[in-house]
Scaffold this motif. Structure first.
Motif, PDB file in Angstrom:
ATOM      1  N   ARG A   1       0.820  -1.213   0.000  1.00  0.00           N
ATOM      2  CA  ARG A   1       0.000   0.000   0.000  1.00  0.00           C
ATOM      3  C   ARG A   1       0.853   1.262   0.000  1.00  0.00           C
ATOM      4  NH1 ARG A   1      -5.588  -0.871   1.725  1.00  0.00           N
ATOM      5  NH2 ARG A   1      -5.523   1.363   2.010  1.00  0.00           N
ATOM      6  N   SER A   2       2.078   1.184  -0.513  1.00  0.00           N
ATOM      7  CA  SER A   2       2.935   2.372  -0.457  1.00  0.00           C
ATOM      8  C   SER A   2       2.867   3.226  -1.721  1.00  0.00           C
ATOM      9  CB  SER A   2       4.391   1.975  -0.182  1.00  0.00           C
ATOM     10  OG  SER A   2       4.946   1.318  -1.290  1.00  0.00           O
TER      11      SER A   2
ATOM     12  N   GLN B   1      -3.731   0.556  -4.883  1.00  0.00           N
ATOM     13  CA  GLN B   1      -2.534   0.723  -4.069  1.00  0.00           C
ATOM     14  C   GLN B   1      -1.737  -0.568  -4.196  1.00  0.00           C
ATOM     15  OE1 GLN B   1      -3.580   2.034  -0.136  1.00  0.00           O
ATOM     16  NE2 GLN B   1      -4.082   4.068  -0.860  1.00  0.00           N
TER      17      GLN B   1
ATOM     18  N   GLU C   1       5.104  -3.031  -1.633  1.00  0.00           N
ATOM     19  CA  GLU C   1       5.411  -3.096  -0.206  1.00  0.00           C
ATOM     20  C   GLU C   1       6.147  -1.844   0.242  1.00  0.00           C
ATOM     21  OE1 GLU C   1       7.376  -6.596   1.188  1.00  0.00           O
ATOM     22  OE2 GLU C   1       6.173  -7.873  -0.118  1.00  0.00           O
ATOM     23  N   GLY C   2       5.960  -1.505   1.493  1.00  0.00           N
ATOM     24  CA  GLY C   2       6.640  -0.348   2.064  1.00  0.00           C
ATOM     25  C   GLY C   2       5.744   0.343   3.065  1.00  0.00           C
ATOM     26  N   PRO C   3       6.111   1.541   3.451  1.00  0.00           N
ATOM     27  CA  PRO C   3       5.301   2.275   4.426  1.00  0.00           C
ATOM     28  C   PRO C   3       3.867   2.439   3.931  1.00  0.00           C
ATOM     29  CG  PRO C   3       7.365   3.407   3.996  1.00  0.00           C
ATOM     30  CD  PRO C   3       7.269   2.297   3.018  1.00  0.00           C
ATOM     31  N   ARG C   4       2.945   2.122   4.784  1.00  0.00           N
ATOM     32  CA  ARG C   4       1.535   2.173   4.423  1.00  0.00           C
ATOM     33  C   ARG C   4       1.012   3.594   4.500  1.00  0.00           C
ATOM     34  NH1 ARG C   4      -3.486  -1.369   6.662  1.00  0.00           N
ATOM     35  NH2 ARG C   4      -5.058   0.078   5.954  1.00  0.00           N
ATOM     36  N   HIS C   5       0.233   3.958   3.501  1.00  0.00           N
ATOM     37  CA  HIS C   5      -0.395   5.275   3.467  1.00  0.00           C
ATOM     38  C   HIS C   5      -1.828   5.139   3.971  1.00  0.00           C
ATOM     39  CE1 HIS C   5      -2.043   8.980   2.060  1.00  0.00           C
ATOM     40  NE2 HIS C   5      -2.973   8.304   1.437  1.00  0.00           N
ATOM     41  N   THR C   6      -2.274   6.061   4.851  1.00  0.00           N
ATOM     42  CA  THR C   6      -3.632   5.936   5.385  1.00  0.00           C
ATOM     43  C   THR C   6      -4.520   7.157   5.192  1.00  0.00           C
ATOM     44  OG1 THR C   6      -2.840   6.631   7.563  1.00  0.00           O
ATOM     45  CG2 THR C   6      -2.980   4.256   7.138  1.00  0.00           C
TER      46      THR C   6
ATOM     47  N   ASN D   1       3.525   8.562  -2.665  1.00  0.00           N
ATOM     48  CA  ASN D   1       4.011   7.917  -3.889  1.00  0.00           C
ATOM     49  C   ASN D   1       2.827   7.676  -4.815  1.00  0.00           C
ATOM     50  OD1 ASN D   1       6.887   7.289  -3.001  1.00  0.00           O
ATOM     51  ND2 ASN D   1       5.675   6.364  -1.372  1.00  0.00           N
TER      52      ASN D   1
ATOM     53  N   ARG E   1       9.142   5.928  -4.288  1.00  0.00           N
ATOM     54  CA  ARG E   1       8.768   4.559  -4.649  1.00  0.00           C
ATOM     55  C   ARG E   1       7.863   4.509  -5.887  1.00  0.00           C
ATOM     56  NH1 ARG E   1       9.265   0.664  -0.709  1.00  0.00           N
ATOM     57  NH2 ARG E   1      10.171   1.402   1.220  1.00  0.00           N
TER      58      ARG E   1
END
Length: 136
Positions: free
Chosen positions: A65-66, A78, A81-86, A92, A126
């Motif tokens: 979801r990065s 979305q 892999e990587g930091p999740r955006h909320t 990105n 990313r």
């Protein structure tokens, strides 16, 4: 999917799709690309179905979801892999038009060529999803 595909095939003066349901999505992608190649505007529902199908393939190939990949007005996913955006605008983002997305996903256009031609807007560290393209 099949109704959208058949509507696109009618616009191309082609017979209705007679293959299995499991092949309809790929046939829809080919029909929409054929419409573009013929200088036609694809049937909206067929273009939407083709874009969504290939975006779903990207999300399955690169789960996460990065990165948000947007193909307005049809769909967004979305992935990666990587930091999740909320909340808010994702850091990105990749955005392109339907034809460019279909050509990227099917290998008719490279990421480098699309970027050089200004057909892709990609922001964030990313946002380069070229390692997963083409999807097939």
């Amino acid at each position: 999917m099949r109704d959208a595909l058949d509507a696109q095939l009618v616009e191309l003066d082609s017979p209705p799709f007679d293959g299995p349901d499991s092949a309809a999505a790929d046939a829809c992608v080919r029909a929409v690309l054929a419409a573009y190649d013929a200088g036609l505007t694809p049937v909206r529902e067929a273009a939407r179905a083709a874009v969504r199908h290939l975006l779903e393939e990207l999300a399955a190939l690169a789960p996460g979801r990065s990165v948000e990949v947007r193909v307005p007005p049809h769909a967004a996913v979305q992935c990666v892999e990587g930091p999740r955006h909320t909340r808010g605008t994702p850091p990105n983002v990749v955005e392109t038009d339907p034809r460019t997305w279909l050509e990227l996903a099917t290998g008719r256009l490279t990421w480098a060529d699309a970027t050089a031609a200004g057909k892709i807007s990609a922001s964030g560290s990313r946002a380069d999803v070229s390692e997963w393209l083409p999807l097939r």
